[in-house]
Motif scaffolding. Structure first.
Motif, mmCIF file in Angstrom:
data_model
loop_
_atom_site.group_PDB
_atom_site.id
_atom_site.type_symbol
_atom_site.label_atom_id
_atom_site.label_comp_id
_atom_site.label_asym_id
_atom_site.label_seq_id
_atom_site.Cartn_x
_atom_site.Cartn_y
_atom_site.Cartn_z
ATOM 1 N N GLU A 285 -3.719 -2.525 -13.092
ATOM 2 C CA GLU A 285 -3.494 -3.975 -12.461
ATOM 3 C C GLU A 285 -1.936 -4.644 -13.891
ATOM 4 N N SER A 310 -1.591 -4.887 -8.025
ATOM 5 C CA SER A 310 -2.473 -3.795 -8.516
ATOM 6 C C SER A 310 -2.171 -2.548 -6.867
ATOM 7 N N SER A 406 -7.270 -11.847 -10.356
ATOM 8 C CA SER A 406 -6.906 -11.099 -10.840
ATOM 9 C C SER A 406 -7.526 -9.769 -10.248
ATOM 10 N N THR A 407 -7.340 -9.711 -9.069
ATOM 11 C CA THR A 407 -8.217 -8.284 -8.909
ATOM 12 C C THR A 407 -9.354 -7.190 -9.210
#
Length: 426
Positions: A285, A310, A406-407
């Protein structure tokens, strides 16, 4: 070294110059262009540029499929033509934004309109452009220009801030020497049945960096014969980064995981980078934090801009939505390091573009910053989440906002490898 010790020991320059005022930046750009104009006026013979040396090429994207094919040549500094080519050497030499301005504004972009379907053209202007692109060193050329170079200073600051030199139409162009072509490039040129992705990987494996491969792809000299086209430079840069990145990902997919969470840091041209690699199968990512007053978020009174893309173990099948070419440049730097070590990992890259990044110089600075960071010694954290928690105070964003965007920060979970089950120490 523990991550907390690593962060404390960072040699940070606390007196970093803040983003210059618009008037100051405009003046700086104008000065470089004025210097270039003076040098060109002293060098040009009528409307012909004789005895210049072209180290590189450029293909525009405006008007596609009718594009601007360009030859880039310094004027008045031919002996150092190679220094004007964008490569990793600019990073190694510590170029700043002003240095890039000086190089870019010193390059004359001589152009002709051409259809991208020029696969069999090896004469005229496009043919000359191709000879320059596939040569292993700058090539002597003679250019017949339509007019004097244009130095367009009209428009907004953002329009003139991007480093670029003067542009002029060219009636004729010819190479005045026999260019030296690497044998590996000759092989890819001669094989009309070789897909472009395979040819790019072949050149990379034989020591060609992405900068060189990009030039060859851009002039339509790679791929199956019926598919060879001129490729706009911006597109070809990303295509090469993506293709080589996919190849490298394939080499590490079955590799053992790293054995500990590692963190690297780099700063360059007003950009700050953090790379966190944790044990586990490949994931990647890129999170970009663009400060108010930076080039892509110019309002100094605005809000922080966040962008993220990502991929999982299988990679991506579609172009990224938010981070554009920066994603592929950063991913390449990470994958090169993992492939060299024979490891895979979950990798989180954070790029903070501060207000010190006041003009765009290209994704090469992202690629080289990541390459340099992960080549150095890493700090060690107990876990991925532990690393992120320690980094958040160094970032202009809260943990809550980070997890929302954010994943990896929101979803990565500790597995057995995080508790010593991984192989290797890097």
């Amino acid at each position: 070294m523990r991550l907390d010790e690593y962060v404390d020991d960072l040699d940070r320059e606390e007196s970093v110059e803040l983003r210059k005022l618009a008037e100051e930046k405009s003046y700086a750009v104008t000065k470089y262009i004025d210097d270039a104009r003076t040098r060109f006026d002293e060098t040009l013979s009528g409307e012909t540029l004789v005895g210049s040396t072209a180290p590189s090429v450029f293909v525009g994207r405006s008007g596609y499929p009718q594009v601007s094919a360009g030859l880039l040549a310094p004027v008045g500094d031919e002996d150092d033509a190679a220094d004007y080519v964008t490569t990793g050497a600019w990073y190694e030499q510590g170029y700043d934004i002003d240095d890039v301005f000086e190089r870019r504004t010193g390059l004359l972009n001589s152009t002709r309109r051409s259809n991208v379907d020029a696969r069999d053209v090896w004469d005229g202007f496009v043919g000359t452009q191709r000879e320059v692109a596939i040569a292993d060193r700058p090539v002597d050329v003679e250019l017949g220009l339509e007019d004097r170079p244009g130095f367009d200073l009209d428009g907004s600051l953002e329009d003139i801030a991007a480093p670029r030199g003067p542009r002029v139409g060219a009636d004729t162009a010819r190479v005045t020497e026999n260019p030296s072509i690497p044998r590996a490039v000759e092989k890819t040129l001669s094989d009309d049945d070789w897909r472009a992705t395979g040819a790019m990987t072949y050149l990379y494996r034989r020591g060609f960096d992405v900068y060189e491969i990009n030039n060859v792809l851009s002039v339509g000299a790679l791929g199956q014969g019926e598919n060879r086209r001129l490729v706009p430079t911006r597109w070809s840069i990303t295509a090469v980064d993506d293709t080589i990145g996919q190849y490298l990902r394939g080499t590490v997919r079955n590799a053992p995981t790293i054995g500990q969470t590692s963190v690297w840091h780099a700063e360059y041209m007003g950009n700050e980078y953090w790379v966190v690699a944790a044990p586990g199968e490949w994931e990647f990512e890129l999170l970009e934090l663009k400060a108010p007053g930076s080039i892509w978020n110019p309002d100094p009174n605005g809000q922080l801009y966040m962008a993220a893309d990502s991929e999982g173990y299988e990679g991506r099948t579609e172009y990224v939505e938010e981070t554009s070419g920066a994603y592929y440049a950063a991913r390449l730097g990470v994958l090169e390091a993992l492939a060299e070590r024979g490891r895979q990992a979950k990798v989180f890259v954070i790029r903070h573009a501060t207000d010190g990044y006041w003009a765009p110089v290209g994704v090469w600075q992202i690629r080289e910053s990541i390459r340099d960071a992960v080549a150095g010694e890493a700090a060690v954290a107990e876990s991925f989440h532990g690393a992120v928690r320690e980094l958040v105070p160094r970032l202009p964003v809260s943990m809550a906002d980070l997890r929302r965007k954010s994943t990896l920060a929101a979803g990565i979970q500790s597995d057995l490898s995080a508790f010593g089950g991984g192989v290797g120490s890097r």
